[in-house]
Design an enzyme around this catalytic site. Structure first.
Site, mmCIF file in Angstrom:
data_model
loop_
_atom_site.group_PDB
_atom_site.id
_atom_site.type_symbol
_atom_site.label_atom_id
_atom_site.label_comp_id
_atom_site.label_asym_id
_atom_site.label_seq_id
_atom_site.Cartn_x
_atom_site.Cartn_y
_atom_site.Cartn_z
ATOM 1 N N HIS A 156 0.840 -1.221 0.000
ATOM 2 C CA HIS A 156 0.000 0.000 0.000
ATOM 3 C C HIS A 156 0.867 1.261 0.000
ATOM 4 C CE1 HIS A 156 -3.297 -2.706 1.376
ATOM 5 N NE2 HIS A 156 -2.310 -3.248 2.065
ATOM 6 N N SER A 277 15.588 20.975 -16.693
ATOM 7 C CA SER A 277 14.416 21.806 -16.958
ATOM 8 C C SER A 277 14.876 23.091 -17.629
ATOM 9 C CB SER A 277 13.733 22.129 -15.624
ATOM 10 O OG SER A 277 13.018 23.342 -15.729
ATOM 11 N N LYS A 283 16.848 21.128 -11.548
ATOM 12 C CA LYS A 283 16.110 19.905 -11.871
ATOM 13 C C LYS A 283 16.914 18.858 -12.613
ATOM 14 C CE LYS A 283 12.189 19.028 -11.683
ATOM 15 N NZ LYS A 283 10.897 19.521 -12.127
ATOM 16 N N GLU A 290 9.922 7.962 -17.259
ATOM 17 C CA GLU A 290 8.555 8.468 -17.455
ATOM 18 C C GLU A 290 8.035 8.134 -18.852
ATOM 19 O OE1 GLU A 290 8.078 12.658 -15.545
ATOM 20 O OE2 GLU A 290 10.182 12.363 -15.981
#
Ligand code: ARG
Length: 459
Positions: A156, A277, A283, A290
């Site tokens: 979970h 970024s 970043k 992804e």
């Protein structure tokens, strides 16, 4: 322009209609398979005495010439020839004259296109199987180096019990092993020849289907000519196997994205697989993970696309089935690309062992150890669970962890507790003791890695 099938037509389609119906913009991907299929077909026509040996030789030479040109990227395809089959046939006739028109004896584009698709998947599924092995090898190597790196195991997404990081990685090894088995199993159905089924009903010529099948490396032939030209199950199966594989990759992507976040800091993804970024200088984004997670969606889409195309089509061939190709090509490209990228990303990821171990000391993932401790001393597990649950609550109230609770409080909670509980609470000990078969104990994980390596050697 006059069509190869133009005999019964008085009018030609307008260009834009022709363009809409053409598959050549994408099925040129099948050029090698189409020529290979034709070479086997013409050899069979010669062997069976359907074409004279002289004609067979001319056609063969013509096809080989086109094969060479295809390899050198020297063929230019035209939309007015509709698809790869008619393009190649037209080029053959241009190369060797009207005798080229004999190639299509005893054959239809319907068995031809199905043959091409089988050949295409035969080649690519074997490639995918090899790439899965490489991906698994990268997982095993990382696992081998991090048997004693401990992370909190989650259920979970809540910290559950400490585990070996290697054990976690090896879970993916076995998923991929099943994927590989599925692909291998599907080869039985991919390696089946539809050639010689004709348009749908077979042919009047005395062909030898087994012979052309064996020349193409197929293991068997379709039993039924109608099924042979209508069947796209083998593509659905490929898309389904690929969906399962992508789902597995996507789950690991998700974990790598989490693990590389500031919140976890368990791993660092190599710069080569990350991007920055354009606005935020600090970043480092896990783009490739992804993207693979995202690409999983298009593979599922391709599976559903084809199932939907097929569901309402009567036997045998229907033009709808031309829609089977782009999704298949796209899936092959996506799966191959994802596996290649992922293998590099796994091999180069840096593991932050200290951060992992720190995480296991700031949670209650050692609570099961205490319950097991009491149960092993004869207390019913349910009661042990209750006692430890209360101790956890006490710790939460006082904002510390089980290792920080003084011994006398343990003793008050249950007389069965002895001083050695603090050893049991250590995450390293907790992992080390879980040596049930398939468990996360270091000895068991080492053994599992050994088994995995043996599997990989066998291929
Ligand atoms: N381009 C067609 C396809 O991809 C080839 C088969 C065409 N057969 C036919 N009878 N029109 O499905």
């Amino acid at each position: 322009m006059k069509k190869l099938w133009g005999g019964r037509f008085t009018q030609t389609a307008e260009e834009w209609v022709e363009e809409f119906g053409a598959s050549i913009p994408f099925d040129q991907e099948l050029v090698e398979e189409d020529i290979k299929g034709s070479l086997a077909h013409v050899a069979m026509l010669g062997k069976c005495g359907i074409l004279l040996e002289g004609d067979v030789q001319k056609i063969k030479q013509g096809l080989q010439l086109l094969e060479q040109k295809a390899l050198n990227n020297e063929l230019s395809f035209s939309v007015s020839e509709e698809d790869i089959h008619l393009n190649i046939e037209k080029m053959l006739i241009e190369e060797i004259g009207p005798v080229g028109g004999k190639l299509h004896t005893g054959r239809s584009r319907n068995d031809q296109v199905a043959t091409d698709m089988h050949l295409y998947l035969q080649k690519n599924v074997n490639e995918i199987i090899l790439l899965i092995c490489e991906f698994q090898a990268a997982l095993v190597t990382q696992a081998e180096h991090h048997i004693e790196a401990i992370i909190p195991g989650y259920t979970h997404l809540q910290r559950a019990q400490p585990i070996s990081f290697a054990h976690h990685l090896m879970a993916y090894f076995w998923m991929l092993e099943r994927d590989k088995t599925r692909y291998k199993e599907s080869l039985k159905r991919i390696n089946q020849s539809p050639l010689g089924a004709g348009a749908l009903a077979g042919t009047t010529f005395p062909i030898d289907r087994e012979y052309s099948a064996s020349l193409l490396g197929f293991n068997s032939i379709y039993e039924n000519s109608i099924d042979a030209v209508s069947d796209r199950d083998f593509i659905v199966e490929f898309l389904s196997n690929s969906s399962m594989l992508m789902m597995h990759l996507s789950r690991l992507c998700e974990e790598m994205i989490l693990w590389s976040s500031q919140e976890f800091q368990f791993i660092e993804i190599d710069d080569r697989f990350a991007t920055g970024s354009s606005i935020m200088p600090q970043k480092k984004n896990p783009d490739m993970a992804e993207l693979i997670r995202g690409k999983t969606g298009r593979v599922y889409g391709n599976l559903f696309g084809l199932l939907t195309v097929l569901k309402g089509t009567p036997l045998a061939y229907n033009k709808d089935m031309q829609e089977d190709k782009e999704g298949m090509f796209d899936t092959v490209k996506t799966v191959i690309g994802s596996l290649q990228i992922f293998t590099g990303m796994i091999a180069s990821m840096v593991i932050n062992k200290n951060q992992m171990s720190a995480a296991t000391k700031q949670d209650f993932s050692n609570a099961t150890e205490l319950a097991d401790y009491l149960a092993s001393k004869g207390l019913p597990f349910r009661e042990a669970h209750e006692i430890v649950g209360k101790l956890v609550l006490t710790c939460i109230d006082r904002e510390f962890y089980l290792l920080d609770l003084p011994f006398n409080e343990y003793k008050n909670a249950c007389h069965l507790f002895e001083e050695d509980i603090f050893d049991y609470l250590d995450p390293y000990t907790a992992v080390n003791r879980r040596n049930s078969v398939g468990g996360t104990g270091f000895r068991e994980v080492e053994n599992a890695i050994l088994q995995a390596k043996l599997r990989l050697e066998k291929k």
